[in-house]
Design a protein around this motif. Structure first.
Motif, PDB file in Angstrom:
ATOM      1  N   LEU A 167      -0.169  20.468  67.181  1.00 21.21           N
ATOM      2  CA  LEU A 167      -0.138  19.382  67.732  1.00 21.21           C
ATOM      3  C   LEU A 167      -0.028  19.625  69.052  1.00 21.21           C
ATOM      4  O   LEU A 167       0.844  20.278  69.753  1.00 21.21           O
ATOM      5  N   GLU A 168      -1.125  18.880  70.029  1.00 23.46           N
ATOM      6  CA  GLU A 168      -1.083  19.106  71.455  1.00 23.46           C
ATOM      7  C   GLU A 168      -0.017  18.044  71.943  1.00 23.46           C
ATOM      8  O   GLU A 168       0.098  16.885  72.031  1.00 23.46           O
ATOM      9  N   LEU A 169       0.754  18.775  72.620  1.00 19.67           N
ATOM     10  CA  LEU A 169       2.042  17.832  73.228  1.00 19.67           C
ATOM     11  C   LEU A 169       1.633  17.366  74.540  1.00 19.67           C
ATOM     12  O   LEU A 169       0.569  17.560  74.975  1.00 19.67           O
ATOM     13  N   ALA A 170       2.281  16.490  75.156  1.00 24.33           N
ATOM     14  CA  ALA A 170       2.121  15.768  76.304  1.00 24.33           C
ATOM     15  C   ALA A 170       1.865  16.493  77.579  1.00 24.33           C
ATOM     16  O   ALA A 170       0.886  16.106  78.300  1.00 24.33           O
ATOM     17  N   HIS A 171       2.520  17.936  77.638  1.00 23.52           N
ATOM     18  CA  HIS A 171       2.263  18.450  78.909  1.00 23.52           C
ATOM     19  C   HIS A 171       1.408  19.981  78.620  1.00 23.52           C
ATOM     20  O   HIS A 171       1.442  20.592  79.228  1.00 23.52           O
ATOM     21  N   GLY A 172       0.866  20.025  77.450  1.00 20.76           N
ATOM     22  CA  GLY A 172      -0.045  20.976  77.345  1.00 20.76           C
ATOM     23  C   GLY A 172       0.142  21.840  76.211  1.00 20.76           C
ATOM     24  O   GLY A 172      -0.772  22.638  75.686  1.00 20.76           O
ATOM     25  N   ARG A 173       1.285  22.263  75.893  1.00 17.13           N
ATOM     26  CA  ARG A 173       1.618  23.172  74.731  1.00 17.13           C
ATOM     27  C   ARG A 173       1.112  22.766  73.656  1.00 17.13           C
ATOM     28  O   ARG A 173       1.371  21.534  73.250  1.00 17.13           O
ATOM     29  N   ARG A 174       0.408  23.731  72.650  1.00 21.91           N
ATOM     30  CA  ARG A 174       0.305  23.186  71.334  1.00 21.91           C
ATOM     31  C   ARG A 174       1.348  23.496  70.293  1.00 21.91           C
ATOM     32  O   ARG A 174       1.646  24.931  70.427  1.00 21.91           O
ATOM     33  N   ALA A 175       2.229  22.683  69.825  1.00 18.10           N
ATOM     34  CA  ALA A 175       3.049  23.120  68.894  1.00 18.10           C
ATOM     35  C   ALA A 175       2.593  23.338  67.461  1.00 18.10           C
ATOM     36  O   ALA A 175       1.885  22.705  66.900  1.00 18.10           O
ATOM     37  N   ALA A 176       3.394  24.365  66.874  1.00 16.24           N
ATOM     38  CA  ALA A 176       2.852  24.300  65.589  1.00 16.24           C
ATOM     39  C   ALA A 176       3.445  23.555  64.468  1.00 16.24           C
ATOM     40  O   ALA A 176       4.687  23.178  64.924  1.00 16.24           O
ATOM     41  N   LEU A 177       2.626  23.041  63.582  1.00 14.65           N
ATOM     42  CA  LEU A 177       3.197  21.925  62.700  1.00 14.65           C
ATOM     43  C   LEU A 177       3.696  22.656  61.423  1.00 14.65           C
ATOM     44  O   LEU A 177       3.140  23.620  60.836  1.00 14.65           O
ATOM     45  N   PHE A 178       4.686  22.213  60.745  1.00 15.00           N
ATOM     46  CA  PHE A 178       5.295  22.639  59.309  1.00 15.00           C
ATOM     47  C   PHE A 178       5.256  21.136  58.509  1.00 15.00           C
ATOM     48  O   PHE A 178       5.786  19.982  59.107  1.00 15.00           O
ATOM     49  N   VAL A 179       5.328  21.393  57.473  1.00 14.65           N
ATOM     50  CA  VAL A 179       5.508  20.398  56.400  1.00 14.65           C
ATOM     51  C   VAL A 179       7.048  19.932  56.608  1.00 14.65           C
ATOM     52  O   VAL A 179       7.869  20.671  56.731  1.00 14.65           O
ATOM     53  N   GLY A 180       6.975  18.503  56.727  1.00 15.89           N
ATOM     54  CA  GLY A 180       8.354  17.949  57.028  1.00 15.89           C
ATOM     55  C   GLY A 180       8.647  17.228  58.262  1.00 15.89           C
ATOM     56  O   GLY A 180       9.554  16.785  58.652  1.00 15.89           O
ATOM     57  N   ASP A 181       7.757  18.292  59.196  1.00 15.84           N
ATOM     58  CA  ASP A 181       7.803  17.774  60.902  1.00 15.84           C
ATOM     59  C   ASP A 181       7.728  16.015  60.867  1.00 15.84           C
ATOM     60  O   ASP A 181       7.129  15.667  60.401  1.00 15.84           O
ATOM     61  N   GLU A 182       8.683  15.519  61.735  1.00 19.39           N
ATOM     62  CA  GLU A 182       8.227  14.185  62.305  1.00 19.39           C
ATOM     63  C   GLU A 182       7.581  14.185  63.403  1.00 19.39           C
ATOM     64  O   GLU A 182       7.954  14.883  64.546  1.00 19.39           O
ATOM     65  N   ILE A 183       6.511  13.569  63.734  1.00 18.88           N
ATOM     66  CA  ILE A 183       5.579  13.568  64.939  1.00 18.88           C
ATOM     67  C   ILE A 183       5.299  12.098  65.353  1.00 18.88           C
ATOM     68  O   ILE A 183       5.482  11.239  64.477  1.00 18.88           O
ATOM     69  N   ILE A 184       5.253  12.015  66.697  1.00 19.35           N
ATOM     70  CA  ILE A 184       4.696  10.658  67.203  1.00 19.35           C
ATOM     71  C   ILE A 184       3.195  10.644  67.615  1.00 19.35           C
ATOM     72  O   ILE A 184       2.966  11.521  68.476  1.00 19.35           O
ATOM     73  N   VAL A 185       2.536   9.980  66.832  1.00 16.76           N
ATOM     74  CA  VAL A 185       1.063  10.080  67.111  1.00 16.76           C
ATOM     75  C   VAL A 185       0.681   8.515  67.388  1.00 16.76           C
ATOM     76  O   VAL A 185       1.648   7.729  67.360  1.00 16.76           O
ATOM     77  N   CYS A 186      -0.573   8.303  67.524  1.00 21.06           N
ATOM     78  CA  CYS A 186      -1.041   6.629  67.651  1.00 21.06           C
ATOM     79  C   CYS A 186      -2.354   6.655  66.685  1.00 21.06           C
ATOM     80  O   CYS A 186      -2.914   7.646  66.515  1.00 21.06           O
ATOM     81  N   TYR A 187      -2.521   5.553  66.094  1.00 24.16           N
ATOM     82  CA  TYR A 187      -3.535   5.368  65.322  1.00 24.16           C
ATOM     83  C   TYR A 187      -4.906   5.265  66.292  1.00 24.16           C
ATOM     84  O   TYR A 187      -4.872   4.852  67.632  1.00 24.16           O
ATOM     85  N   GLY A 188      -5.998   5.813  65.859  1.00 27.77           N
ATOM     86  CA  GLY A 188      -7.210   5.633  66.498  1.00 27.77           C
ATOM     87  C   GLY A 188      -8.471   6.055  65.421  1.00 27.77           C
ATOM     88  O   GLY A 188      -8.272   6.613  64.519  1.00 27.77           O
ATOM     89  N   ASN A 189      -9.566   5.623  65.820  1.00 22.59           N
ATOM     90  CA  ASN A 189     -10.873   6.033  65.377  1.00 22.59           C
ATOM     91  C   ASN A 189     -11.249   7.291  65.796  1.00 22.59           C
ATOM     92  O   ASN A 189     -11.148   7.767  66.782  1.00 22.59           O
ATOM     93  N   ARG A 190     -12.084   8.080  65.007  1.00 21.46           N
ATOM     94  CA  ARG A 190     -12.677   9.463  65.282  1.00 21.46           C
ATOM     95  C   ARG A 190     -13.970   9.425  64.912  1.00 21.46           C
ATOM     96  O   ARG A 190     -14.493   9.084  64.145  1.00 21.46           O
ATOM     97  N   TYR A 191     -15.054  10.041  65.942  1.00 22.50           N
ATOM     98  CA  TYR A 191     -16.310  10.451  65.593  1.00 22.50           C
ATOM     99  C   TYR A 191     -16.478  11.914  66.259  1.00 22.50           C
ATOM    100  O   TYR A 191     -16.486  12.002  67.465  1.00 22.50           O
ATOM    101  N   ALA A 192     -16.675  12.850  65.244  1.00 23.00           N
ATOM    102  CA  ALA A 192     -16.811  14.337  65.676  1.00 23.00           C
ATOM    103  C   ALA A 192     -17.608  14.997  64.522  1.00 23.00           C
ATOM    104  O   ALA A 192     -17.200  15.120  63.535  1.00 23.00           O
ATOM    105  N   PRO A 193     -19.135  14.941  64.940  1.00 19.19           N
ATOM    106  CA  PRO A 193     -19.757  15.458  64.146  1.00 19.19           C
ATOM    107  C   PRO A 193     -19.668  16.842  63.604  1.00 19.19           C
ATOM    108  O   PRO A 193     -19.962  17.408  62.249  1.00 19.19           O
ATOM    109  N   ASP A 194     -18.947  17.574  64.417  1.00 12.63           N
ATOM    110  CA  ASP A 194     -18.708  19.060  63.864  1.00 12.63           C
ATOM    111  C   ASP A 194     -16.935  19.020  63.221  1.00 12.63           C
ATOM    112  O   ASP A 194     -16.615  20.046  62.627  1.00 12.63           O
ATOM    113  N   GLN A 195     -16.535  17.862  63.007  1.00 10.39           N
ATOM    114  CA  GLN A 195     -15.339  17.791  62.523  1.00 10.39           C
ATOM    115  C   GLN A 195     -15.240  16.573  61.330  1.00 10.39           C
ATOM    116  O   GLN A 195     -15.737  16.710  60.558  1.00 10.39           O
TER     117      GLN A 195
END
Length: 357
Positions: free
Chosen positions: A58-86
């Motif tokens: 997960l890309e954190l607010a100030h740039g570090r990419r934090a590894a995710l683990f099952v059970g982690d609680e995260i704060i994200v936001c809802y949004g639509n996504r369009y990415a042909p390669d994803q």
């Protein structure tokens, strides 16, 4: 609708993503959930990681990419996504299990994915973040205002491309560097796309004094926005950059010319009046020719070609022969002479700006 109290300690332990980074967690008092709670684009949500998929960090607010683990609680936001390669994904109409569809912190329900990409990371929403008055927290709460500038807009260069990964951001960053090397004060904006700090951080590293994106205008992504909303983003970002005492603005447009919102920009009078020059990034000569023809049909000021095709001398030769336009590789974009190619003029002395009434 159910409301439950949440402690600041729990909120601060959660991993907070880039896209909702500007929200003040001290204003969060309750979580909102229940069968009748329908999320909206930009709503902040506390979620639990249920299964690790394509996005393992997960890309954190100030740039570090934090590894995710099952059970982690995260704060994200809802949004639509369009990415042909994803992925292509929509904001769901309930708080049921959904997907982390972008590492910048976008929660949505996937509809389609590229054959080469793994299934998305699965998350379980716990509740929407809400304040003491039970109002949901949305990134629109901290959106920048549109300004009325009492001085001319700085020279503005737009960067379009054939598709994702055509070299648009590299083109924009190298051009920023070239303008800085020529002695100009430069600002930058990414006006469409999906919330992520990677591109804006690269522009800042290249020398942009102020770098903004659509999240600063209150949108987690621009997929499925109306043409009027895209125009609003342009005006907010350009007017705020114009007030920052800079000489030139570099604007990146995400995705390719056939993508819904990018195609709408080609017909936007607001975009056209705010752009002095265009650089088009392409992966090959054929893409460059097709894109250039479309931009010229729309009477947009195409100045040069760049992008991934510049890694191939033969592709450069083919493009120059077909279009008669300069084809600029990273070295050419980064050189101070880019200011002469673009005919950038020094900005007038700083004036004043006021909020739009």
């Amino acid at each position: 609708m159910n409301l439950s109290f949440i402690t600041q300690e729990r909120l601060l332990k959660a991993k907070m993503a880039y896209t909702p980074r500007n929200q003040k967690l001290e204003s969060v008092v309750t979580l909102m959930n229940g069968a009748n709670v329908v999320p909206r684009a930009g709503d902040l949500v506390l979620a639990r990681v249920a299964r690790i998929g394509h996005h393992s960090g997960l890309e954190l607010a100030h740039g570090r990419r934090a590894a995710l683990f099952v059970g982690d609680e995260i704060i994200v936001c809802y949004g639509n996504r369009y990415a042909p390669d994803q992925y292509e994904a929509h904001v769901p109409d309930d708080l049921g299990p959904c997907d982390l569809v972008a590492s910048g912190g976008i929660a949505a329900r996937m509809n389609y994915r590229h054959a080469s990409v793994k299934a998305p990371t699965e998350i379980e929403p716990i509740g929407l973040l809400a304040d003491s008055d039970h109002r949901r927290i949305n990134i629109k709460n901290t959106a920048l205002p549109k300004l009325v500038n009492l001085f001319p807009r700085p020279y503005t260069v737009g960067v379009f491309g054939t598709s994702m990964n055509a070299g648009k951001t590299t083109t924009a960053a190298c051009m920023i560097r070239g303008l800085v090397n020529a002695g100009f004060r430069v600002g930058a904006a990414k006006i469409t796309g999906t919330g992520s700090g990677r591109d804006t951080w690269l522009m800042t590293d290249a020398g942009s004094q102020l770098t903004l994106d659509f999240t600063h205008a209150g949108y987690p992504s621009t997929y499925l926005l109306s043409a009027e909303q895209i125009d609003q983003i342009i005006e907010i970002l350009i007017t705020n950059l114009s007030a920052a005492n800079i000489d030139a603005i570099v604007v990146e447009v995400a995705d390719g010319l056939l993508q819904r919102e990018t195609a709408a920009l080609l017909n936007s009078k607001v975009f056209a009046k705010n752009i002095d020059s265009l650089i088009f990034a392409a992966g090959d000569a054929m893409g460059a020719v097709a894109g250039a023809e479309l931009l010229e049909q729309k009477k947009l000021p195409l100045t040069a070609i760049s992008g991934r095709l510049t890694a191939s001398p033969l592709a450069i030769f083919e493009t120059e022969k077909a279009l008669g336009l300069p084809v600029l590789d990273k070295a050419a974009l980064s050189a101070g002479t880019i200011a002469d190619i673009l005919q950038v003029q020094q900005k007038q002395p700083l004036g004043h700006s006021v909020l739009a009434g």
